[in-house]
Structures are given as C-alpha cells and as structure tokens.
Design a protein around this motif. Structure first.
Motif, PDB file in Angstrom:
ATOM      1  N   VAL A 282      88.679 -12.230  50.757  1.00 43.59           N
ATOM      2  CA  VAL A 282      87.590 -11.817  51.883  1.00 43.59           C
ATOM      3  C   VAL A 282      86.570 -12.618  52.282  1.00 43.59           C
ATOM      4  O   VAL A 282      86.079 -12.938  53.060  1.00 43.59           O
ATOM      5  CB  VAL A 282      87.446 -10.005  51.724  1.00 43.59           C
ATOM      6  N   MET A 283      86.091 -12.848  50.882  1.00 44.99           N
ATOM      7  CA  MET A 283      84.726 -13.675  51.094  1.00 44.99           C
ATOM      8  C   MET A 283      84.984 -14.992  51.431  1.00 44.99           C
ATOM      9  O   MET A 283      84.232 -15.480  52.164  1.00 44.99           O
ATOM     10  CB  MET A 283      83.936 -13.797  49.627  1.00 44.99           C
TER      11      MET A 283
ATOM     12  N   LEU B  11      92.155  -5.276  47.924  1.00 46.22           N
ATOM     13  CA  LEU B  11      91.042  -5.719  47.624  1.00 46.22           C
ATOM     14  C   LEU B  11      90.398  -5.551  46.232  1.00 46.22           C
ATOM     15  O   LEU B  11      90.694  -4.393  45.695  1.00 46.22           O
ATOM     16  CB  LEU B  11      90.003  -5.038  48.295  1.00 46.22           C
ATOM     17  N   ALA B  12      90.355  -6.585  45.261  1.00 45.46           N
ATOM     18  CA  ALA B  12      90.108  -6.498  43.978  1.00 45.46           C
ATOM     19  C   ALA B  12      88.549  -7.013  43.774  1.00 45.46           C
ATOM     20  O   ALA B  12      87.528  -6.420  43.862  1.00 45.46           O
ATOM     21  CB  ALA B  12      91.034  -7.138  43.035  1.00 45.46           C
ATOM     22  N   ASN B  13      88.549  -8.397  43.397  1.00 43.09           N
ATOM     23  CA  ASN B  13      87.104  -8.976  43.249  1.00 43.09           C
ATOM     24  C   ASN B  13      86.867  -9.369  44.645  1.00 43.09           C
ATOM     25  O   ASN B  13      85.607  -9.923  44.614  1.00 43.09           O
ATOM     26  CB  ASN B  13      87.280 -10.365  42.249  1.00 43.09           C
ATOM     27  N   GLY B  14      87.459  -9.341  45.623  1.00 45.96           N
ATOM     28  CA  GLY B  14      87.139  -9.933  46.899  1.00 45.96           C
ATOM     29  C   GLY B  14      86.885 -11.332  47.277  1.00 45.96           C
ATOM     30  O   GLY B  14      86.494 -11.800  48.146  1.00 45.96           O
ATOM     31  N   GLU B  15      87.642 -12.038  46.525  1.00 52.20           N
ATOM     32  CA  GLU B  15      87.786 -13.393  46.733  1.00 52.20           C
ATOM     33  C   GLU B  15      88.304 -13.708  47.946  1.00 52.20           C
ATOM     34  O   GLU B  15      87.661 -14.674  48.655  1.00 52.20           O
ATOM     35  CB  GLU B  15      88.495 -14.151  45.582  1.00 52.20           C
TER      36      GLU B  15
ATOM     37  N   SER C  59      88.500   0.141  43.309  1.00 55.24           N
ATOM     38  CA  SER C  59      87.139   0.285  43.602  1.00 55.24           C
ATOM     39  C   SER C  59      86.424  -0.284  42.289  1.00 55.24           C
ATOM     40  O   SER C  59      85.161  -0.115  42.175  1.00 55.24           O
ATOM     41  CB  SER C  59      86.886   1.761  43.774  1.00 55.24           C
ATOM     42  N   PHE C  60      87.104  -0.190  41.111  1.00 54.23           N
ATOM     43  CA  PHE C  60      86.324  -0.501  39.852  1.00 54.23           C
ATOM     44  C   PHE C  60      86.252  -2.023  39.648  1.00 54.23           C
ATOM     45  O   PHE C  60      85.758  -2.370  38.805  1.00 54.23           O
ATOM     46  CB  PHE C  60      87.318   0.128  38.680  1.00 54.23           C
ATOM     47  N   GLN C  61      86.575  -2.746  40.477  1.00 54.48           N
ATOM     48  CA  GLN C  61      86.588  -4.183  40.730  1.00 54.48           C
ATOM     49  C   GLN C  61      85.199  -4.583  41.729  1.00 54.48           C
ATOM     50  O   GLN C  61      84.776  -3.911  42.421  1.00 54.48           O
ATOM     51  CB  GLN C  61      87.758  -4.992  40.780  1.00 54.48           C
ATOM     52  N   LYS C  62      84.620  -5.808  41.764  1.00 54.09           N
ATOM     53  CA  LYS C  62      83.431  -5.916  42.419  1.00 54.09           C
ATOM     54  C   LYS C  62      83.447  -6.295  43.864  1.00 54.09           C
ATOM     55  O   LYS C  62      82.515  -6.225  44.533  1.00 54.09           O
ATOM     56  CB  LYS C  62      82.510  -7.030  41.600  1.00 54.09           C
ATOM     57  N   GLY C  63      84.860  -6.072  44.413  1.00 53.24           N
ATOM     58  CA  GLY C  63      85.000  -6.481  45.836  1.00 53.24           C
ATOM     59  C   GLY C  63      84.150  -5.872  47.018  1.00 53.24           C
ATOM     60  O   GLY C  63      83.505  -6.404  47.809  1.00 53.24           O
ATOM     61  N   SER C  64      84.243  -4.366  46.858  1.00 52.04           N
ATOM     62  CA  SER C  64      83.875  -3.752  47.772  1.00 52.04           C
ATOM     63  C   SER C  64      82.131  -3.987  47.816  1.00 52.04           C
ATOM     64  O   SER C  64      81.356  -3.981  48.971  1.00 52.04           O
ATOM     65  CB  SER C  64      84.076  -2.140  47.743  1.00 52.04           C
ATOM     66  N   LYS C  65      81.653  -4.067  46.623  1.00 50.22           N
ATOM     67  CA  LYS C  65      80.050  -4.089  46.495  1.00 50.22           C
ATOM     68  C   LYS C  65      79.814  -5.635  47.085  1.00 50.22           C
ATOM     69  O   LYS C  65      78.710  -5.561  47.817  1.00 50.22           O
ATOM     70  CB  LYS C  65      79.779  -4.393  44.710  1.00 50.22           C
ATOM     71  N   ARG C  66      80.624  -6.572  47.013  1.00 52.65           N
ATOM     72  CA  ARG C  66      80.110  -8.003  47.603  1.00 52.65           C
ATOM     73  C   ARG C  66      80.088  -7.749  49.109  1.00 52.65           C
ATOM     74  O   ARG C  66      79.270  -8.538  49.815  1.00 52.65           O
ATOM     75  CB  ARG C  66      81.033  -8.896  47.200  1.00 52.65           C
ATOM     76  N   ILE C  67      81.177  -7.005  49.427  1.00 57.14           N
ATOM     77  CA  ILE C  67      81.207  -6.893  51.230  1.00 57.14           C
ATOM     78  C   ILE C  67      80.054  -6.188  51.662  1.00 57.14           C
ATOM     79  O   ILE C  67      79.415  -6.440  52.480  1.00 57.14           O
ATOM     80  CB  ILE C  67      82.521  -6.389  51.407  1.00 57.14           C
ATOM     81  N   LYS C  68      79.668  -5.118  50.767  1.00 57.55           N
ATOM     82  CA  LYS C  68      78.803  -4.023  51.396  1.00 57.55           C
ATOM     83  C   LYS C  68      77.333  -4.773  51.230  1.00 57.55           C
ATOM     84  O   LYS C  68      76.542  -4.518  52.226  1.00 57.55           O
ATOM     85  CB  LYS C  68      78.616  -2.781  50.798  1.00 57.55           C
TER      86      LYS C  68
END
Lengths: 190, 190
Positions: free
Chosen positions: B134-135, B128-132, B158-167
């Motif tokens: 998974v989104m 999981l990096a930017n979450g592309e 964690s320093f990329q935005k994927g986890s934030k987008r999912i949460k």
C-alpha cells in the motif's frame, strides 16, 4: 464480437514485432463494464456446456475470469500462479510455460485441492498467441483428471500456432476477436 | 464485516509465523459471489467519497478491485505491475516494495498515462500487514499528483505496522476484518 474489434482498433497500439498493446482496457487499466460484456459473451459461446469452475492464469486473466463467473452462476475461479509463494500449498500441480513476450520459461502451479477429478473446467485468458499459457493450464487440469470443456480467449492472434494446438487436442476454442495480421495495421479475420 | 470474520474462521488456515492462508476464497481459488459482497461493503465504507479510479496491485488485488468497481459506478481499475514486461509503456511511475512473505524487494510500476493529476483514487488490496504494498501504491499515486481518497483492505493484521503507517499519512483506512492476533488461533479485534 464486433464491439471488441472496434475497441481494439480504437484503443489498441501496434508495437514492433507483431505486438498489440491493449493496456487501455485489458492488461493494465481495466474497463470493467466492457469486461463484463466480454464475460457475458463467453457465456453465450459456452451456453450448452456444463461448467463447474473457471481456470485462468495470473495476472491479466484474473479480471476476465472473475467478471465472467457471474454469468456462469458464480462458479469459482482458480488462477494458476507463476511464482511460488511461501504461503502456497506444497501439494501442487506444476507445469512449464515459455513466455515469448518476457523471453523466459517459468513454472505455473495450482494447488491440488483446487482442481478436482471429473470437474468440468472452462479456461479463460486474455491473449492466445503460441498457446503456451493455455497448454500449460490444460496440462495442470489433465494431471487432476478433470475435463477441459473449452477455452475462451479475448484476443487470438490467428497467425500464430496457439489455436491449432488447442484444436488438435479436440478442445472447443472460442476467441472473441481473431487477428489475422499485425503487419503495419490490425487486420481481423472475416 | 461479521460474515467475513466467519468465513476466515471457517476456511482460513493458520500457518506458522503469523501467516494466515485464505487460498480457499481470496488468494488462489476465488469465491466470486462473496468477493462481490466484499465490493459492496467497500462501497458502504466509502459512500461519501468521490472516487474516479480504483488502484490495486497484481495478482490477488485484481479480482477484489474488479468486482468492487461495479458498486462505484464502474470506475476503471488500474493494477500496478510487479515485473517489467516488454509490452509495458516506458513512461512509468516506479516504486520499491519489500515482500516479507516472499522475502525479496521488487519494483512496482504503473504507466504514467493511467494515473492523472487530481484524480481521486481508492486503493484496494487483499491483505494489510506491514503496509509495504500500500505504501508503494501511495508513492506511485503521489508521483502523479493524484489524491489517495482512501485505502480499503479485506484482511488487516492489526498487530503489524501497516495501519499505523497509513493513518499517519492522514489517509482513511477501512479494513473489513481486523485480526489482532494469530498466535495459535485467529483473534479478531472487537
């Protein structure tokens, strides 16, 4: 493997031009319990061979190889890649494969460090038709001076030339279902 | 998962530009025994959720999802495809994904018949990096009016935005290793 033939008859969809679709358990949705039985059957077929590693090709081969590994004592699985990623090692074995299904020729590649000289390798894949993917994998393994111990295939279309090409190389081939005709209906070899 | 962090430290290779290569066990050569432990850990993390199906994306996600399925009672695995095959059903859910690694945007697709309304779906993937990716998968599952019960990731940057987008979507995220920095060395979150 009778159970596989029954599953193909029940869940397989016959499209035009000799194309059999088994997306319901093998190529898109995966019936994991059944694929484990497939893996166990491969072990029976290659019981007397020494296997150090299983090699397959993305994407559908990955599930089959991963679930078979347990029955071979958890040997590592290496899958050949079809496209070059930025992240992939630059030290690669590369071969060319023509896909009749997708109507294009592409490179397949494995990092040199993941096939070692003299390793005993079992190739596993979902389908065997003209044998393009398997011949490409054999080519990569030969480049590494490793041994192809055998080829295990879930569904072989015996009326196409893949099995002949593999056997001509003196390589043991085990196909769990052999289809002799897809002309209107699915006919298995006796 | 401490054992995973140790494996990443030992076998991972840090490339330029925040790229961590774990080809030695996760993305090219597969350490099957270890990936089964990964699957078991996912089960622990989603022990109280009802899971009807696991959805992932080709290619690296397939091994992870296939080996995890056993711990969820052999639920079916469906993997989204990145290219349209002649054999693929025409009735598809399609979404777009941008790959920063490969620097291109591509379609991902799942046949409509393989995600059903109201099904409870666990998404599993390697990175999981930017979450592309998974989104994109969440998008496909939403189109089918199914429920995303959670997302399980082997390695999160964690320093990329994927986890934030999912949460932000209110979806439970479980990452087995969380990397907070790849600047010269691999640093995990405490």
């Amino acid at each position: 493997m009778i159970k596989l033939e029954e599953k193909i008859k029940k869940e397989g969809i016959l499209l035009e031009k000799n194309i059999l679709k088994v997306d319901n358990f093998l190529n898109h949705k995966l019936d994991i319990k059944f694929l484990k039985e497939i893996g166990e059957e491969f072990k029976k077929r290659f019981m007397y061979e020494k296997i150090d590693k299983i090699v397959t090709i993305e994407a559908s081969g990955i599930a089959i190889a991963s679930l078979a590994s347990e029955f071979f004592g958890y040997v590592p699985v290496v899958f050949a890649k079809k496209t070059e990623s930025k992240n992939l090692d630059k030290e690669l074995y590369i071969s060319k494969v023509h896909s009749y299904t997708k109507n294009k020729t592409y490179d397949i590649m494995i990092s040199k460090k993941y096939i070692l000289e003299n390793e005993n390798i079992l190739i596993l894949d979902d389908f065997l038709a003209n044998g393009e993917a398997v011949m490409g994998l054999i080519d990569l393994i030969n480049m590494a001076n490793a041994n192809v111990v055998g080829v295990g295939i879930v569904i072989e279309k015996s009326f196409q030339k893949g099995s002949k090409r593999i056997k001509e190389k003196g390589i043991k081939l085990e196909s769990l279902a052999k289809i002799k005709s897809l002309d209107g209906k699915i006919e298995f070899e006796k």
